[in-house]
Motif scaffolding. Structure first.
Motif, PDB file in Angstrom:
ATOM      1  N   VAL A 157       0.831  -1.198   0.000  1.00  0.00           N
ATOM      2  CA  VAL A 157       0.000   0.000   0.000  1.00  0.00           C
ATOM      3  C   VAL A 157       0.868   1.251   0.000  1.00  0.00           C
ATOM      4  O   VAL A 157       0.674   2.162  -0.812  1.00  0.00           O
ATOM      5  CB  VAL A 157      -0.966   0.010   1.203  1.00  0.00           C
ATOM      6  CG1 VAL A 157      -1.776   1.311   1.225  1.00  0.00           C
ATOM      7  CG2 VAL A 157      -1.915  -1.190   1.152  1.00  0.00           C
ATOM      8  N   VAL A 158       1.845   1.322   0.894  1.00  0.00           N
ATOM      9  CA  VAL A 158       2.660   2.551   0.991  1.00  0.00           C
ATOM     10  C   VAL A 158       3.588   2.715  -0.206  1.00  0.00           C
ATOM     11  O   VAL A 158       4.058   3.832  -0.476  1.00  0.00           O
ATOM     12  CB  VAL A 158       3.485   2.596   2.308  1.00  0.00           C
ATOM     13  CG1 VAL A 158       2.584   2.591   3.516  1.00  0.00           C
ATOM     14  CG2 VAL A 158       4.501   1.469   2.358  1.00  0.00           C
ATOM     15  N   SER A 159       3.856   1.638  -0.934  1.00  0.00           N
ATOM     16  CA  SER A 159       4.733   1.737  -2.107  1.00  0.00           C
ATOM     17  C   SER A 159       3.930   1.809  -3.407  1.00  0.00           C
ATOM     18  O   SER A 159       4.510   1.746  -4.495  1.00  0.00           O
ATOM     19  CB  SER A 159       5.690   0.541  -2.158  1.00  0.00           C
ATOM     20  OG  SER A 159       4.972  -0.677  -2.261  1.00  0.00           O
ATOM     21  N   SER A 160       2.617   1.952  -3.293  1.00  0.00           N
ATOM     22  CA  SER A 160       1.764   2.057  -4.477  1.00  0.00           C
ATOM     23  C   SER A 160       2.155   3.294  -5.296  1.00  0.00           C
ATOM     24  O   SER A 160       2.423   4.369  -4.750  1.00  0.00           O
ATOM     25  CB  SER A 160       0.299   2.147  -4.064  1.00  0.00           C
ATOM     26  OG  SER A 160      -0.543   2.263  -5.199  1.00  0.00           O
ATOM     27  N   THR A 161       2.175   3.128  -6.611  1.00  0.00           N
ATOM     28  CA  THR A 161       2.528   4.219  -7.519  1.00  0.00           C
ATOM     29  C   THR A 161       1.263   4.798  -8.154  1.00  0.00           C
ATOM     30  O   THR A 161       0.151   4.344  -7.879  1.00  0.00           O
ATOM     31  CB  THR A 161       3.465   3.718  -8.621  1.00  0.00           C
ATOM     32  OG1 THR A 161       2.773   2.718  -9.390  1.00  0.00           O
ATOM     33  CG2 THR A 161       4.728   3.113  -8.028  1.00  0.00           C
ATOM     34  N   ALA A 162       1.451   5.779  -9.019  1.00  0.00           N
ATOM     35  CA  ALA A 162       0.307   6.447  -9.648  1.00  0.00           C
ATOM     36  C   ALA A 162      -0.581   5.471 -10.407  1.00  0.00           C
ATOM     37  O   ALA A 162      -1.797   5.670 -10.502  1.00  0.00           O
ATOM     38  CB  ALA A 162       0.799   7.542 -10.583  1.00  0.00           C
ATOM     39  N   THR A 217      -2.818   0.132  -7.313  1.00  0.00           N
ATOM     40  CA  THR A 217      -4.173  -0.052  -6.784  1.00  0.00           C
ATOM     41  C   THR A 217      -4.628   1.131  -5.953  1.00  0.00           C
ATOM     42  O   THR A 217      -5.795   1.539  -6.010  1.00  0.00           O
ATOM     43  CB  THR A 217      -4.227  -1.333  -5.935  1.00  0.00           C
ATOM     44  OG1 THR A 217      -3.810  -2.450  -6.731  1.00  0.00           O
ATOM     45  CG2 THR A 217      -5.638  -1.582  -5.415  1.00  0.00           C
ATOM     46  N   TYR A 218      -3.705   1.711  -5.175  1.00  0.00           N
ATOM     47  CA  TYR A 218      -4.087   2.785  -4.251  1.00  0.00           C
ATOM     48  C   TYR A 218      -3.534   4.143  -4.666  1.00  0.00           C
ATOM     49  O   TYR A 218      -3.490   5.070  -3.859  1.00  0.00           O
ATOM     50  CB  TYR A 218      -3.631   2.421  -2.834  1.00  0.00           C
ATOM     51  CG  TYR A 218      -4.278   1.145  -2.335  1.00  0.00           C
ATOM     52  CD1 TYR A 218      -5.605   1.142  -1.929  1.00  0.00           C
ATOM     53  CD2 TYR A 218      -3.575  -0.049  -2.315  1.00  0.00           C
ATOM     54  CE1 TYR A 218      -6.222  -0.023  -1.491  1.00  0.00           C
ATOM     55  CE2 TYR A 218      -4.175  -1.222  -1.882  1.00  0.00           C
ATOM     56  CZ  TYR A 218      -5.500  -1.204  -1.473  1.00  0.00           C
ATOM     57  OH  TYR A 218      -6.111  -2.362  -1.051  1.00  0.00           O
ATOM     58  N   GLY A 219      -3.119   4.254  -5.930  1.00  0.00           N
ATOM     59  CA  GLY A 219      -2.603   5.527  -6.407  1.00  0.00           C
ATOM     60  C   GLY A 219      -1.226   5.843  -5.847  1.00  0.00           C
ATOM     61  O   GLY A 219      -0.579   5.013  -5.200  1.00  0.00           O
ATOM     62  N   ASP A 220      -0.783   7.041  -6.066  1.00  0.00           N
ATOM     63  CA  ASP A 220       0.563   7.457  -5.681  1.00  0.00           C
ATOM     64  C   ASP A 220       0.643   7.726  -4.178  1.00  0.00           C
ATOM     65  O   ASP A 220       0.101   8.703  -3.679  1.00  0.00           O
ATOM     66  CB  ASP A 220       0.935   8.715  -6.459  1.00  0.00           C
ATOM     67  CG  ASP A 220       2.352   9.187  -6.167  1.00  0.00           C
ATOM     68  OD1 ASP A 220       3.090   8.442  -5.483  1.00  0.00           O
ATOM     69  OD2 ASP A 220       2.716  10.280  -6.622  1.00  0.00           O
ATOM     70  N   GLN A 221       1.342   6.853  -3.455  1.00  0.00           N
ATOM     71  CA  GLN A 221       1.541   7.014  -2.005  1.00  0.00           C
ATOM     72  C   GLN A 221       3.015   7.296  -1.689  1.00  0.00           C
ATOM     73  O   GLN A 221       3.491   7.040  -0.578  1.00  0.00           O
ATOM     74  CB  GLN A 221       1.066   5.759  -1.262  1.00  0.00           C
ATOM     75  CG  GLN A 221      -0.407   5.444  -1.444  1.00  0.00           C
ATOM     76  CD  GLN A 221      -1.320   6.578  -0.991  1.00  0.00           C
ATOM     77  OE1 GLN A 221      -0.995   7.305  -0.037  1.00  0.00           O
ATOM     78  NE2 GLN A 221      -2.449   6.748  -1.661  1.00  0.00           N
ATOM     79  N   SER A 222       3.726   7.843  -2.663  1.00  0.00           N
ATOM     80  CA  SER A 222       5.164   8.085  -2.489  1.00  0.00           C
ATOM     81  C   SER A 222       5.452   9.074  -1.367  1.00  0.00           C
ATOM     82  O   SER A 222       6.505   8.996  -0.716  1.00  0.00           O
ATOM     83  CB  SER A 222       5.778   8.591  -3.802  1.00  0.00           C
ATOM     84  OG  SER A 222       5.148   9.792  -4.225  1.00  0.00           O
ATOM     85  N   ALA A 223       4.535   9.993  -1.088  1.00  0.00           N
ATOM     86  CA  ALA A 223       4.762  10.967  -0.013  1.00  0.00           C
ATOM     87  C   ALA A 223       4.771  10.271   1.347  1.00  0.00           C
ATOM     88  O   ALA A 223       5.582  10.611   2.225  1.00  0.00           O
ATOM     89  CB  ALA A 223       3.689  12.054  -0.049  1.00  0.00           C
ATOM     90  N   LEU A 247       5.514   7.073   1.779  1.00  0.00           N
ATOM     91  CA  LEU A 247       6.733   6.254   1.783  1.00  0.00           C
ATOM     92  C   LEU A 247       7.947   7.110   2.128  1.00  0.00           C
ATOM     93  O   LEU A 247       8.818   6.685   2.896  1.00  0.00           O
ATOM     94  CB  LEU A 247       6.911   5.589   0.423  1.00  0.00           C
ATOM     95  CG  LEU A 247       8.056   4.577   0.307  1.00  0.00           C
ATOM     96  CD1 LEU A 247       7.849   3.396   1.244  1.00  0.00           C
ATOM     97  CD2 LEU A 247       8.198   4.088  -1.133  1.00  0.00           C
ATOM     98  N   ALA A 248       7.995   8.313   1.589  1.00  0.00           N
ATOM     99  CA  ALA A 248       9.112   9.225   1.887  1.00  0.00           C
ATOM    100  C   ALA A 248       9.125   9.600   3.364  1.00  0.00           C
ATOM    101  O   ALA A 248      10.199   9.728   3.977  1.00  0.00           O
ATOM    102  CB  ALA A 248       9.006  10.479   1.024  1.00  0.00           C
ATOM    103  N   THR A 249       7.947   9.776   3.944  1.00  0.00           N
ATOM    104  CA  THR A 249       7.861  10.082   5.379  1.00  0.00           C
ATOM    105  C   THR A 249       8.434   8.931   6.201  1.00  0.00           C
ATOM    106  O   THR A 249       9.201   9.147   7.156  1.00  0.00           O
ATOM    107  CB  THR A 249       6.397  10.339   5.789  1.00  0.00           C
ATOM    108  OG1 THR A 249       5.897  11.463   5.060  1.00  0.00           O
ATOM    109  CG2 THR A 249       6.291  10.624   7.282  1.00  0.00           C
TER     110      THR A 249
END
Length: 355
Positions: A212-217, A220-226, A228-230
């Motif tokens: 989930v936290v590594s999901s990209t644009a 399945t869950y869209g971009d969660q890169s922010a 992941l960066a946190t």
């Protein structure tokens, strides 16, 4: 009668003599075990490790005690790189008297401490199973007075430390070398100091959280890169990490993480509802609060509106705030320490207020 007595005395003498010899032999065998330091000195493949221990002032392995050492070979040290050691560590790097800077010695010491456990432990006692968490504490400093956690498991034929070399961990190549003051396990890589993300990746029971936290644009869950960066940031942070079963329930038909709740924006808010600033530690494995506490603990999260939840006094039970009509989530394992924060696993995906 006299002959029988003589025979009996002779038989007893033989028994005691045999027992005494056996005991003497056993004592001699135990006495022959080398210390951990002697074990390392006897193998040229550990020359970098031996000198690194001396340079950083770690002398435990020459004296009595009980320790576990995950021992990287010279090849493993040569492959380790960081900002302070851009070309690896080898016999030329750790010359004596040392030419290393104060910062390099400090990094090297933390790295070495992260390879040491306080009790000599065989590999089968380290491996995660249905009854063993798989987590142990190393000597490496974490946040405040804490020390870093290490995850050991055997997903297939190999015993992995912190998920293996691709995750900053290692594989045990030779296990259970006995020493008079502990156990040595040879590893194929230098075990790096783990961040929150490394601990998430290492534990198979947190694999859905990582997906989930590594999901990209396009995921399945869209971009969660922010988010992941946190989790990869400086911190310190505290993560209440839902286990795989928690996500299975949340994503099942009619579950909380379905429909409009599963949009990228809402997923980000849900993930941040599981995060709080600071390295928050549980008092024990059975209670979040100390025995002197008198109220529930309120956790301020990183959700956009700084939503909170509460941990009930004297328990490990989490209840959303404002209260919702679902059973409390249970904290299942506490105080998984990383360099940039702490993790507590939970059995339900927490539910913030969503638009």
């Amino acid at each position: 009668m006299k002959n029988q007595i003589i025979k009996l005395i002779f038989a007893i003498t033989i028994v005691f003599t045999t027992f005494s010899c056996t005991s003497d032999d056993n004592n001699k065998e135990i006495a022959k075990l080398p210390t951990i330091t002697e074990t390392l000195n006897a193998d040229a493949n550990f020359s970098v490790l031996v000198k690194s221990l001396r340079i950083t002032g770690i002398t435990n392995f020459s004296s009595a005690g009980s320790y576990t050492l995950f021992a990287p070979t010279n090849t493993a040290f040569a492959a380790y790189t960081s900002t302070l050691f851009p070309t690896g560590i080898n016999d030329a790097t750790v010359v004596e008297p040392t030419t290393l800077s104060t910062a390099q010695i400090a990094e090297l010491k933390k790295i070495l401490q992260n390879h040491v456990l306080a009790v000599g432990t065989k590999s089968y006692d380290l491996i995660a199973s249905s009854t063993v968490s798989g987590y142990v504490k190393t000597f490496a400093p974490g946040q405040g007075s804490t020390t870093l956690s290490m995850f050991v498991n055997k997903p297939a034929s190999d015993i992995l430390v912190n998920g293996g070399a691709t995750n900053g961990g290692a594989t045990i190549t030779t296990a259970d070398i006995d020493a008079s003051n502990g156990i040595v396990h040879i590893v194929d890589a230098v075990i790096k100091l783990p961040k929150l993300v490394n601990h998430i990746i290492a534990n198979p029971d947190l694999s859905t959280l990582y997906s989930v936290v590594s999901s990209t644009a396009t995921g399945t869950y869209g971009d969660q890169s922010a988010v992941l960066a946190t989790l990869n940031g400086v911190g310190p942070l505290t993560l209440f990490a839902p286990l795989n079963d928690a996500f299975n329930t949340a994503t099942a038909a009619g579950g909380f993480l379905t429909g409009t709740n599963a949009t990228p924006t809402n997923v980000s808010k849900i993930l941040r509802y599981h995060l709080s600033n600071g390295n928050l530690t549980s008092s024990s494995a059975t209670s979040w609060t100390s025995s002197s506490a008198t109220t529930d603990v309120t956790i301020t999260t990183l959700a956009a509106t700084a939503q909170t939840f509460k941990i009930t006094l004297g328990t490990l039970k989490i209840k959303e705030f404002p209260a919702i009509a679902v059973p409390a989530s249970n904290i299942k394992f506490v105080n998984i320490q990383a360099t940039n924060g702490n993790i507590h696993t939970i059995d339900r995906v927490l539910q913030p207020i969503l638009p």
